[in-house]
Design an enzyme around this catalytic site. Structure first.
Site, mmCIF file in Angstrom:
data_model
loop_
_atom_site.group_PDB
_atom_site.id
_atom_site.type_symbol
_atom_site.label_atom_id
_atom_site.label_comp_id
_atom_site.label_asym_id
_atom_site.label_seq_id
_atom_site.Cartn_x
_atom_site.Cartn_y
_atom_site.Cartn_z
ATOM 1 C CE LYS A 184 -4.041 -1.622 0.193
ATOM 2 N NZ LYS A 184 -3.804 -3.384 0.383
ATOM 3 C CG ASN A 185 -0.618 4.783 -1.414
ATOM 4 O OD1 ASN A 185 -1.390 4.173 -2.479
ATOM 5 N ND2 ASN A 185 0.043 5.532 -2.910
#
Ligand SMILES: *Cc1c(COP(=O)(O)O)cnc(C)c1O
Length: 376
Positions: A184-185
């Site tokens: 994920k980011n």
């Protein structure tokens, strides 16, 4: 197979390493001061009143269902074009998922018109998922929720710092859920965050995160309390301080990381926009966005054609993915008889191209050339 260009790459360096080591040396490795700091910095960053760090986003979604009082006999409207965890959360509390289609091929988020048609006497909530970090139609969705007295849960796994009309995603509905899974980011390995502006929901989340106990071992270690009661059926959904320390470093990097992704996305668009057999979803979206992934959709195609095309890219060393196999077509969800033609088309014809802040501009040029050659 070792890919020349992977789908994703971590933006970790010696800072994350040092943060984890410092926490180990501090001898407090379970939930404690770093987790509190991580929660505080996260809520400041996205502008939420309360934040609760958790083991992952799946449990954040489960807690959201639990806290909002959703249970047996209730219906929850949800997307099918999402990761299966969004829908599993509904089943954890024995409620029924009611699958909703997407708006279209330019906007892959949940369709507010279809939501309205799916509402029954049993509907309790809507879960939305901001696909790739692009916002769902929150104005319309919150209006529908208000009209029918429904709760709104935002699966914001893809969308830290993305905005919708000046508000950060995850802070618009009743509860927002974020993921810090490796790809994920913001990455901590495993990890999640529940955010809300409602103090009752926050109190419940804190209680349920740790067995329904009225005090925590960290508080007891500080002499703040010596005994505890158990007042609710809770879980062990706690984050730990090693991950929180890594998360704190990641929060310092996120803005710059997203700025780079924004530029890489623009480059992809300018290189691919002339290829008429490709749709680039959200092509004209200009608000700040996390750009968790870069999806394209093949026109007049089917899953076999798409898979052949993916294989060609893989032969060139370019890793791709599909976001997502439609949830309503998985074996355990087929019994809900959903009819979602747009979701199915995207599920069969979407390809996710590599995107991460360490990706070079030359690599995007190369990928784009290979795509235009392979598409013939
Ligand atoms: C990653 C993801 C989840 C699950 O997050 P975990 O932290 O791995 O539990 C849920 N929903 C969506 C849309 C995701 O992308």
């Amino acid at each position: 197979m070792l890919y020349k260009v992977p789908l994703f790459d971590l933006n970790f360096d010696s800072e994350e390493e040092k943060a984890a080591c410092d926490t180990i040396h501090s001898k407090w490795i379970s939930m404690g001061p770093k987790t509190i700091e991580f929660e505080n910095n996260f809520k400041k960053l996205i502008g939420a009143r309360y934040s609760v760090a958790l083991t992952n986003c799946t449990v954040a979604l489960h807690l959201a269902m639990d806290i909002l009082g959703i249970g047996e006999g209730d219906e929850v409207i949800c997307p099918s074009l999402t990761f299966v965890a969004t829908v599993n959360a509904i089943r954890y509390v024995n409620a029924k998922p009611v699958f909703c289609d997407i708006i279209g091929y330019d906007n892959l988020t949940i369709d507010p018109d279809h939501i309205t048609r799916l509402i029954t006497k049993r509907t309790k909530a809507i879960i939305v998922m901001h696909y790739g970090g692009f916002p769902c139609e929150m104005g319309l969705i919150m209006q529908i929720a208000q009209n029918y007295g429904l709760k709104v849960i935002e699966d914001a796994s893809h969308s830290p710092l993305s905005v919708y009309r000046e508000k950060k995603l995850g802070t618009i509905g009743d509860i927002g859920c974020f993921s810090f899974f490796a790809n994920k980011n913001i990455s901590t390995g495993e990890g999640g965050m529940l955010v809300t502006n409602n103090s009752d929901y926050y109190d419940k989340a804190i209680l349920l995160r740790s067995h329904g106990m009225t005090s925590l071992s960290y508080e007891r270690s500080k002499g703040h309390s010596t005994s505890y009661d158990v007042v609710a059926l809770g879980y062990n959904y706690r984050m730990d301080d090693i991950r929180a320390a890594i998360g704190l470093v990641q929060l310092n990097k996120i803005r710059k990381d997203l700025d780079i992704r924004q530029n890489l996305r623009k480059l992809y668009i300018s290189n691919l926009t002339h290829i008429h057999s490709i749709i680039i979803p959200f092509k004209d979206h200009n608000d700040f966005c996390s750009n968790y992934i870069f999806p394209i959709i093949l026109k007049d195609s089917n899953s076999a054609t798409r898979d052949l095309f993916r294989n060609k890219l893989h032969m060139h060393g370019i890793q791709t993915s599909v976001h997502y196999p439609a949830v309503h077509r998985f074996s355990i969800y087929q019994k809900y008889n959903a009819h979602l033609p747009k979701t199915e088309y995207v599920s069969d014809n979407e390809i996710t191209l590599p995107l991460y802040s360490g990706l070079g501009k030359e690599q995007i040029e190369d990928i784009s050339i290979i795509i235009s050659e392979c598409i013939q």
